[in-house]
Design an enzyme around this catalytic site. Sequence first.
Site, PDB file in Angstrom:
ATOM      1  CB  SER A  76       7.215 -10.249   2.617  1.00  0.00           C
ATOM      2  OG  SER A  76       6.109  -9.762   3.351  1.00  0.00           O
ATOM      3  N   GLY A  77       7.800  -6.947   2.959  1.00  0.00           N
ATOM      4  CA  GLY A  77       7.543  -5.595   2.443  1.00  0.00           C
ATOM      5  C   GLY A  77       8.735  -5.046   1.679  1.00  0.00           C
ATOM      6  CG  HIS A  87       3.523  -3.869   6.728  1.00  0.00           C
ATOM      7  ND1 HIS A  87       4.513  -4.836   6.722  1.00  0.00           N
ATOM      8  CD2 HIS A  87       3.770  -3.089   5.641  1.00  0.00           C
ATOM      9  CE1 HIS A  87       5.310  -4.641   5.688  1.00  0.00           C
ATOM     10  NE2 HIS A  87       4.878  -3.590   5.012  1.00  0.00           N
ATOM     11  CB  CYS A 125       2.375  -2.381   1.920  1.00  0.00           C
ATOM     12  SG  CYS A 125       4.146  -2.188   2.109  1.00  0.00           S
ATOM     13  NE  ARG A 149      11.606  -3.570   6.633  1.00  0.00           N
ATOM     14  CZ  ARG A 149      10.747  -3.316   5.642  1.00  0.00           C
ATOM     15  NH1 ARG A 149       9.600  -3.952   5.539  1.00  0.00           N
ATOM     16  NH2 ARG A 149      11.041  -2.407   4.743  1.00  0.00           N
TER      17      ARG A 149
HETATM   18  N1  LIG Z   1       6.503  -6.234  -1.008  1.00  0.00           N
HETATM   19  C1  LIG Z   1       5.483  -5.491  -0.614  1.00  0.00           C
HETATM   20  O1  LIG Z   1       4.851  -5.729   0.439  1.00  0.00           O
HETATM   21  C2  LIG Z   1       5.039  -4.316  -1.443  1.00  0.00           C
HETATM   22  C3  LIG Z   1       3.914  -3.588  -1.043  1.00  0.00           C
HETATM   23  C4  LIG Z   1       3.492  -2.490  -1.803  1.00  0.00           C
HETATM   24  C5  LIG Z   1       4.204  -2.152  -2.942  1.00  0.00           C
HETATM   25  N2  LIG Z   1       5.302  -2.867  -3.289  1.00  0.00           N
HETATM   26  C6  LIG Z   1       5.995  -2.481  -4.515  1.00  0.00           C
HETATM   27  O2  LIG Z   1       5.805  -3.544  -5.452  1.00  0.00           O
HETATM   28  C7  LIG Z   1       6.961  -3.663  -6.272  1.00  0.00           C
HETATM   29  C8  LIG Z   1       7.481  -5.102  -6.224  1.00  0.00           C
HETATM   30  O3  LIG Z   1       7.875  -5.393  -4.897  1.00  0.00           O
HETATM   31  P1  LIG Z   1       8.308  -6.872  -4.467  1.00  0.00           P
HETATM   32  O4  LIG Z   1       8.330  -6.855  -2.994  1.00  0.00           O
HETATM   33  O5  LIG Z   1       7.487  -7.881  -5.182  1.00  0.00           O
HETATM   34  O6  LIG Z   1       9.808  -6.927  -5.009  1.00  0.00           O
HETATM   35  P2  LIG Z   1      10.686  -8.227  -5.371  1.00  0.00           P
HETATM   36  O7  LIG Z   1      10.227  -9.405  -4.625  1.00  0.00           O
HETATM   37  O8  LIG Z   1      12.092  -7.775  -5.204  1.00  0.00           O
HETATM   38  O9  LIG Z   1      10.386  -8.453  -6.919  1.00  0.00           O
HETATM   39  C9  LIG Z   1      10.765  -7.524  -7.899  1.00  0.00           C
HETATM   40  C10 LIG Z   1      10.318  -8.006  -9.260  1.00  0.00           C
HETATM   41  O10 LIG Z   1      10.683  -7.017 -10.232  1.00  0.00           O
HETATM   42  C11 LIG Z   1      11.448  -7.654 -11.239  1.00  0.00           C
HETATM   43  N3  LIG Z   1      12.383  -6.699 -11.828  1.00  0.00           N
HETATM   44  C12 LIG Z   1      13.495  -6.153 -11.282  1.00  0.00           C
HETATM   45  N4  LIG Z   1      14.108  -5.344 -12.190  1.00  0.00           N
HETATM   46  C13 LIG Z   1      13.343  -5.390 -13.306  1.00  0.00           C
HETATM   47  C14 LIG Z   1      13.450  -4.800 -14.584  1.00  0.00           C
HETATM   48  N5  LIG Z   1      14.441  -3.975 -14.908  1.00  0.00           N
HETATM   49  N6  LIG Z   1      12.492  -5.078 -15.507  1.00  0.00           N
HETATM   50  C15 LIG Z   1      11.464  -5.913 -15.207  1.00  0.00           C
HETATM   51  N7  LIG Z   1      11.316  -6.520 -14.033  1.00  0.00           N
HETATM   52  C16 LIG Z   1      12.256  -6.250 -13.082  1.00  0.00           C
HETATM   53  C17 LIG Z   1      12.146  -8.801 -10.541  1.00  0.00           C
HETATM   54  O11 LIG Z   1      12.585  -9.730 -11.493  1.00  0.00           O
HETATM   55  P3  LIG Z   1      13.746 -10.828 -11.155  1.00  0.00           P
HETATM   56  O12 LIG Z   1      13.025 -11.968 -10.480  1.00  0.00           O
HETATM   57  O13 LIG Z   1      14.297 -11.175 -12.478  1.00  0.00           O
HETATM   58  O14 LIG Z   1      14.713 -10.145 -10.247  1.00  0.00           O
HETATM   59  C18 LIG Z   1      10.975  -9.310  -9.701  1.00  0.00           C
HETATM   60  O15 LIG Z   1      10.073 -10.016 -10.508  1.00  0.00           O
HETATM   61  C19 LIG Z   1       7.951  -2.594  -5.775  1.00  0.00           C
HETATM   62  O16 LIG Z   1       7.795  -1.438  -6.559  1.00  0.00           O
HETATM   63  C20 LIG Z   1       7.505  -2.339  -4.359  1.00  0.00           C
HETATM   64  O17 LIG Z   1       7.842  -1.052  -3.916  1.00  0.00           O
HETATM   65  C21 LIG Z   1       5.735  -3.943  -2.591  1.00  0.00           C
END
Ligand SMILES: NC(=O)c1ccc[n+]([C@@H]2O[C@H](COP(=O)([O-])OP(=O)(O)OC[C@H]3O[C@@H](n4cnc5c(N)ncnc54)[C@H](OP(=O)(O)O)[C@@H]3O)[C@@H](O)[C@H]2O)c1
Length: 336
Positions: free
Chosen positions: A159-160, A245, A129, A238
């Site tokens: 939030s990243g 960002h 991101c 951060r």
């Molecule tokens: N945040 C950003 O700006 C951003 C940008 C680009 C890419 N990403 C990528 O996108 C992905 C998600 O990021 P996020 O920020 O949304 O993270 P997050 O808010 O921590 O959410 C993680 C999600 O994954 C689920 N999860 C965790 N372990 C799991 C498992 N074993 N099986 C199935 N689901 C599982 C969690 O479920 P529970 O609710 O049950 O914990 C939750 O729904 C990551 O790979 C991150 O690197 C994020």
Amino acid sequence: MKKEWKIAVVGASGMVGGELLYLLEKRKFPVSRAYFFSSGKRESFVKFKGRKYGCEKPDFKKMSECEIVFFVSNEEVSEKYAFKLAEKGVWCIDDSSRFRMDKRVPLVIPEINGDIIDEREKVIAGPNCTLTPLAVGCAQIHKKFGIKEIRLSSYQAVSGAGKRALNALFEESAEFIRTGHNVKSPESPFAHPIAFNIFPQVGSFDRLGYSGEENKVSAELKKIWRAGSIRISVTAVRVPAVRTHCLAAWIKTSKPWTIKALEKTFSSTPGAKYIKPPEYATPLNTAKTECVYVSRLRPGAAEREFAVWLAGDNLYKGAALNSVQIAEAIAAKYGR
Ligand SMILES: NC(=O)c1ccc[n+]([C@@H]2O[C@H](COP(=O)([O-])OP(=O)(O)OC[C@H]3O[C@@H](n4cnc5c(N)ncnc54)[C@H](OP(=O)(O)O)[C@@H]3O)[C@@H](O)[C@H]2O)c1
């Protein structure tokens, strides 16, 4: 009739998952049925098209009934399922970093290289991101003037790092206001308190002293732009913003330009909006919008170097929106 798609969202209860569902609905992506998965460790619900759904633990059989699976959970989950599903003919759009640098996997930002989407490569990665505002914002500048060096400092929203990180920001802020003390939340994924603080660490450091995030930005930019020889140095920081960002960048080109020519190119770059001085992008005036922003354009210190301030919502174009756009590109090419 327009084809409707069976989809699954793995990580639906997370930060990116929530935005993905919202954007699929807002952009009217045609869905005939949807499964929603989370870790299964706690009860979680999502809303989609006016209905509330419970999330369940990932179920390979259900995922393999789908045509598109969005992975918005973590690297391990993408690793476990994506290629197995692709073998069964399922498109897998992965927002984790697991496959971004894998030679078998196209790393796609539709405005830049959507044309490389091909049904023989069904696992598709979306980029980091932090890189997105730079990759999208400067894509046409690179084509026209040949970018050869980039120096960059990021100002990355909390939030990243996912929902635990954002909860930590809110808890620590409340604690500081209540007690006057900066205390790290026990839930925080960070090394330091994030409320009323900044730190130059996003991920762990390598032996040269670069962080994981800094290395991702350089490697992924080179892959997306197919520009292996660009020299790039990043400091990833951060900051306690909620979303969007921002990046301060100093960019050197091989061809000469005028500020007017750069302005014209930025103004016609797909997916980017050029903001004229004295206005500029901030997290608050750009969050929840679908493009990236280029502002504060000015000459740099060296010959053929300009400085610029880039911004983009990490949860939208940095993640969920890009994935939805990849799905739209798949639907446009193969959905008839
Ligand atoms: N945040 C950003 O700006 C951003 C940008 C680009 C890419 N990403 C990528 O996108 C992905 C998600 O990021 P996020 O920020 O949304 O993270 P997050 O808010 O921590 O959410 C993680 C999600 O994954 C689920 N999860 C965790 N372990 C799991 C498992 N074993 N099986 C199935 N689901 C599982 C969690 O479920 P529970 O609710 O049950 O914990 C939750 O729904 C990551 O790979 C991150 O690197 C994020």
